[in-house]
Design a protein around this motif. Structure first.
Motif, PDB file in Angstrom:
ATOM      1  N   PRO A 306     -18.970 -12.723  11.783  1.00 40.91           N
ATOM      2  CA  PRO A 306     -18.219 -12.621  13.044  1.00 40.91           C
ATOM      3  C   PRO A 306     -16.742 -12.343  12.801  1.00 40.91           C
ATOM      4  N   PRO A 307     -16.092 -11.578  13.685  1.00 36.09           N
ATOM      5  CA  PRO A 307     -14.642 -11.363  13.573  1.00 36.09           C
ATOM      6  C   PRO A 307     -13.891 -12.638  13.899  1.00 36.09           C
ATOM      7  N   LEU A 308     -12.659 -12.714  13.425  1.00 35.56           N
ATOM      8  CA  LEU A 308     -11.868 -13.932  13.602  1.00 35.56           C
ATOM      9  C   LEU A 308     -11.589 -14.218  15.078  1.00 35.56           C
ATOM     10  N   ARG A 309     -11.454 -13.169  15.895  1.00 34.84           N
ATOM     11  CA  ARG A 309     -11.146 -13.396  17.311  1.00 34.84           C
ATOM     12  C   ARG A 309     -12.281 -14.113  18.042  1.00 34.84           C
ATOM     13  N   GLU A 310     -13.492 -14.116  17.455  1.00 35.70           N
ATOM     14  CA  GLU A 310     -14.622 -14.810  18.067  1.00 35.70           C
ATOM     15  C   GLU A 310     -14.765 -16.239  17.557  1.00 35.70           C
ATOM     16  N   ARG A 311     -13.861 -16.673  16.699  1.00 41.28           N
ATOM     17  CA  ARG A 311     -13.935 -18.032  16.144  1.00 41.28           C
ATOM     18  C   ARG A 311     -12.543 -18.637  16.044  1.00 41.28           C
ATOM     19  N   MET A 312     -11.772 -18.506  17.132  1.00 38.29           N
ATOM     20  CA  MET A 312     -10.393 -18.997  17.142  1.00 38.29           C
ATOM     21  C   MET A 312     -10.304 -20.500  16.907  1.00 38.29           C
ATOM     22  N   ALA A 313     -11.351 -21.232  17.295  1.00 36.82           N
ATOM     23  CA  ALA A 313     -11.320 -22.681  17.094  1.00 36.82           C
ATOM     24  C   ALA A 313     -11.328 -23.048  15.611  1.00 36.82           C
ATOM     25  N   ASP A 314     -11.736 -22.102  14.755  1.00 35.40           N
ATOM     26  CA  ASP A 314     -11.765 -22.359  13.319  1.00 35.40           C
ATOM     27  C   ASP A 314     -10.399 -22.163  12.664  1.00 35.40           C
ATOM     28  N   ILE A 315      -9.439 -21.604  13.389  1.00 36.62           N
ATOM     29  CA  ILE A 315      -8.172 -21.223  12.757  1.00 36.62           C
ATOM     30  C   ILE A 315      -7.437 -22.408  12.123  1.00 36.62           C
ATOM     31  N   PRO A 316      -7.328 -23.576  12.750  1.00 33.34           N
ATOM     32  CA  PRO A 316      -6.612 -24.675  12.076  1.00 33.34           C
ATOM     33  C   PRO A 316      -7.225 -25.026  10.724  1.00 33.34           C
ATOM     34  N   ARG A 317      -8.533 -25.202  10.688  1.00 32.97           N
ATOM     35  CA  ARG A 317      -9.204 -25.552   9.435  1.00 32.97           C
ATOM     36  C   ARG A 317      -9.113 -24.401   8.423  1.00 32.97           C
ATOM     37  N   LEU A 318      -9.320 -23.189   8.910  1.00 31.86           N
ATOM     38  CA  LEU A 318      -9.276 -22.013   8.033  1.00 31.86           C
ATOM     39  C   LEU A 318      -7.868 -21.799   7.467  1.00 31.86           C
ATOM     40  N   ALA A 319      -6.859 -21.966   8.316  1.00 32.95           N
ATOM     41  CA  ALA A 319      -5.474 -21.792   7.871  1.00 32.95           C
ATOM     42  C   ALA A 319      -5.113 -22.820   6.798  1.00 32.95           C
ATOM     43  N   ASN A 320      -5.542 -24.061   6.977  1.00 37.33           N
ATOM     44  CA  ASN A 320      -5.264 -25.085   5.968  1.00 37.33           C
ATOM     45  C   ASN A 320      -5.930 -24.743   4.639  1.00 37.33           C
ATOM     46  N   SER A 321      -7.144 -24.216   4.709  1.00 43.34           N
ATOM     47  CA  SER A 321      -7.847 -23.819   3.493  1.00 43.34           C
ATOM     48  C   SER A 321      -7.111 -22.677   2.784  1.00 43.34           C
ATOM     49  N   LEU A 322      -6.680 -21.685   3.558  1.00 41.27           N
ATOM     50  CA  LEU A 322      -5.949 -20.560   2.980  1.00 41.27           C
ATOM     51  C   LEU A 322      -4.607 -21.011   2.405  1.00 41.27           C
ATOM     52  N   LEU A 323      -3.936 -21.918   3.099  1.00 38.87           N
ATOM     53  CA  LEU A 323      -2.651 -22.425   2.603  1.00 38.87           C
ATOM     54  C   LEU A 323      -2.823 -23.166   1.282  1.00 38.87           C
ATOM     55  N   ALA A 324      -3.950 -23.869   1.121  1.00 37.18           N
ATOM     56  CA  ALA A 324      -4.207 -24.554  -0.155  1.00 37.18           C
ATOM     57  C   ALA A 324      -4.323 -23.537  -1.286  1.00 37.18           C
TER      58      ALA A 324
END
Length: 445
Positions: A306-324
Motif C-alpha cells: 500500500p502507498p503511504l497516503r493509505e496508512r497515515m496512522a502508521d507515520i508516527p511509528r514508521l517515522a520513529n523507526s526511520l529516525l533510529a
C-alpha cells in the motif's frame, strides 16, 4: 525426532519406485498411492509430512488433489510432478497453494532439494537474528497487517511472487521479508535492478559468461542466477526488461536452468523468483511491450504494497523507526524525536514518494536541526491542503492533486541539479528512464 513420512501419488510404478528409493536414501519413510481416490483415503487415515503427486492419473489430476489437501489438510505441503516442458498445470497448482513442482524425467538432485525444503517447514524454526527496527515492516494499519500475514503464508511456498506498488513503498523490503520467512532464508538473497543494467550486458549479468565468449571476457564470470542458487533472486523493475531478455528469462524460469554466454550446455539452478515494478505490468502486456507468457509465470502470487497516503496512522511509528536508522548512520547516541506539530505536518503531507520520501525528509531534518527534537518547520514539507473537493469529484481531484505535487517535486529536483536529468533522477530515487517517462506524461519540457 520421528522419521518424516511422504505420500507418493503416481500411477506409474517405475516413477513411484524411483522416488521411494531416493527418499529412502535420505532417511525418509514413504507410502504410495496409485490414484487420487487412494491418496484421499491414505490422507484421511494416516499422518504425512509431505505429499508428492503426479499431474495425470486415471481418476483425476494433481490439481484435484491439491484442492483437496488445501481444504482438508491445509498444513500439509504438497508438490506436483509434471511432464517435461508442460508447466502450466504446475503453475496453476502453485496458485492454489502447492509448495513446488518437479518435472519429468525426475532430476534426483532437484527432487532431494525440494523434499529437504518441504520437510524443513515441519522442523522447529531455527533461531533468527532479530531484524533492526528500520528494516522491519512497521505499522499496524489494516493494509500492513494483511501484508505481514500474506508474507507469512508465502513462507510455505516456493511459488514466484510478483510485488506491485508505487515507487518508494518498500517493495525490496517486502521481497527480503518473503525470503527471510521462507525455507530459503539460509540461502542468498540477490537483488537486481533490471532498469539499471545496459541491454547489451544483461544476458551476461543474469546468466554469466565464459572466458573468450566476447570481446573483454577475459575470465569466466558467474551470473546472478548462479549467485542466487539455493536462495532468492529479486528482479526489481522487471517491466524494464527488453523483449529479447524476456524470452531468455522465461526459459530459465520454465526449465530451471541457464546457459551462460558462450556455453554449450545448460546449468541447473535452484532459485525462487520474486519480481517487482511500480508499473502496471498487465497494461504493459496489453501494449505489447511485455510478454504475456512471462507475466503469467512471474505473477503466480501477487502482493500489493500500500502507498503511504493509505496508512497515515502508521507515520508516527514508521517515522520513529526511520529516525533510529538515521541516527545509526549518523553515529548519534540516540535518535531525535518528533514534536506533535511535526507529526501533524507529516500526516498532512500526501507523500507521492512514499516511505522513501519520508526517509529523505527525516534525514534532511536530522542534518539541519540543532537539537534532538524535530519541529514542523524543520521538516520543510507542505502542510495539508485545504479540503475543497466535492464528494463527486474525489477521484479526479485526488489524481490531479497528486500529479501537481509530483510535477512540483520533479521541477524542484531539476532546478536543484541545473536540469541534469541523470542527477535529478538520482535525487528523486528513480531511474533516468522513469524520469523521462514521468516528465513526458506530466508535460514538463
Amino acid at each position: 525426532m520421528s522419521t518424516p513420512r511422504v505420500l507418493v501419488v503416481d500411477d506409474e510404478v517405475d516413477i513411484r519406485k524411483l522416488i521411494e528409493i531416493t527418499l529412502a536414501r535420505m532417511g525418509v519413510e514413504t507410502d504410495a498411492a496409485e490414484n487420487v481416490e487412494c491418496a484421499r483415503e491414505r490422507l484421511a487415515d494416516e499422518q504425512f509430512d509431505l505429499c508428492l503427486t503426479d499431474m495425470r492419473m486415471p481418476d483425476g489430476t494433481g490439481t484435484d488433489l491439491v484442492r483437496h489437501i488445501q481444504t482438508h489438510h491445509p498444513t500439509l505441503p504438497v508438490a506436483v510432478i509434471t511432464a517435461y516442458g508442460n508447466t502450466d498445470d504446475a503453475v496453476e497448482c502453485m496458485k492454489l497453494g502447492a509448495f513446488d513442482f518437479v518435472s519429468k524425467p525426475v532430476d534426483i538432485h532437484m527432487l532431494r532439494k525440494l523434499v529437504e525444503s518441504a520437510l524443513s517447514l515441519e522442523s522447529p524454526a531455527s533461531p533468527r537474528t532479530p531484524q533492526p527496527a528500520q528494516t522491519a515492516l512497521v505499522g499496524e494499519t489494516a493494509g500492513i497487517r494483511q501484508l505481514r500475514k500474506t508474507i507469512e503464508k508465502l513462507g510455505r511456498s516456493q511459488a514466484p511472487v510478483y510485488i506491485t506498488g508505487e515507487s518508494g513503498t518498500g517493495k525490496e523490503l517486502v521481497a527480503r521479508e518473503i525470503h527471510s520467512q521462507g525455507t530459503r532464508r539460509h540461502g542468498p538473497f540477490v537483488p537486481v535492478n533490471c532498469g539499471a543494467i545496459p541491454s547489451e550486458l544483461m544476458e551476461s549479468e543474469l546468466f554469466g559468461h565464459l572466458r573468450g565468449s566476447f570481446t573483454g571476457a577475459t575470465q569466466d564470470k558467474e551470473g546472478l542466477f548462479q549467485a542466487a542458487d539455493g536462495g532468492t533472486l529479486f528482479l526489481d523493475e522487471v517491466a524494464d526488461l527488453p523483449l529479447h531478455m524476456q524470452v531468455k528469462l522465461l526459459r530459465a524460469i520454465q526449465e530451471r536452468s541457464i546457459r551462460p554466454v558462450g556455453a554449450k550446455a545448460e546449468t541447473p539452478v535452484d532459485v525462487r523468483i520474486v519480481s517487482a515494478t511500480h508499473h502496471d505490468l498487465a497494461e504493459r502486456v496489453r501494449e505489447g511491450v511485455f510478454r504475456q507468457d512471462l507475466f503469467y509465470r512471474l505473477n503466480v502470487i501477487q502482493v500489493t504494497v500500500p502507498p503511504l497516503r493509505e496508512r497515515m496512522a502508521d507515520i508516527p511509528r514508521l517515522a520513529n523507526s526511520l529516525l533510529a536508522g538515521i541516527a545509526e548512520r549518523y553515529g548519534l547516541s540516540q535518535p531525535p524525536t518528533l514534536t506533535p506539530d511535526a507529526v501533524e505536518r507529516l500526516q498532512g503531507h500526501s507523500f507521492p514518494g512514499n516511505v522513501r520520501e519520508l526517509d529523505n525528509v527525516l534525514e534532511r531534518a536530522v542534518a539541519l536541526t540543532d537539537n534532538d527534537r524535530i519541529t514542523a518547520d524543520d521538516l520543510q514539507v507542505d502542510p495539508a491542503p485545504p479540503a475543497s473537493m466535492n464528494a463527486g469529484d474525489d477521484a479526479d481531484g485526488l489524481r490531479n492533486e497528486l500529479e501537481d505535487l509530483e510535477r512540483q517535486r520533479i521541477l524542484e529536483a531539476l532546478q536543484a541539479t541545473r536540469f541534469n536529468k541523470t542527477k535529478a533522477a538520482e535525487r528523486l530515487g528513480m531511474s533516468f528512464r522513469q524520469l523521462r517517462y514521468r516528465t513526458k506524461k506530466l508535460g514538463i519540457d
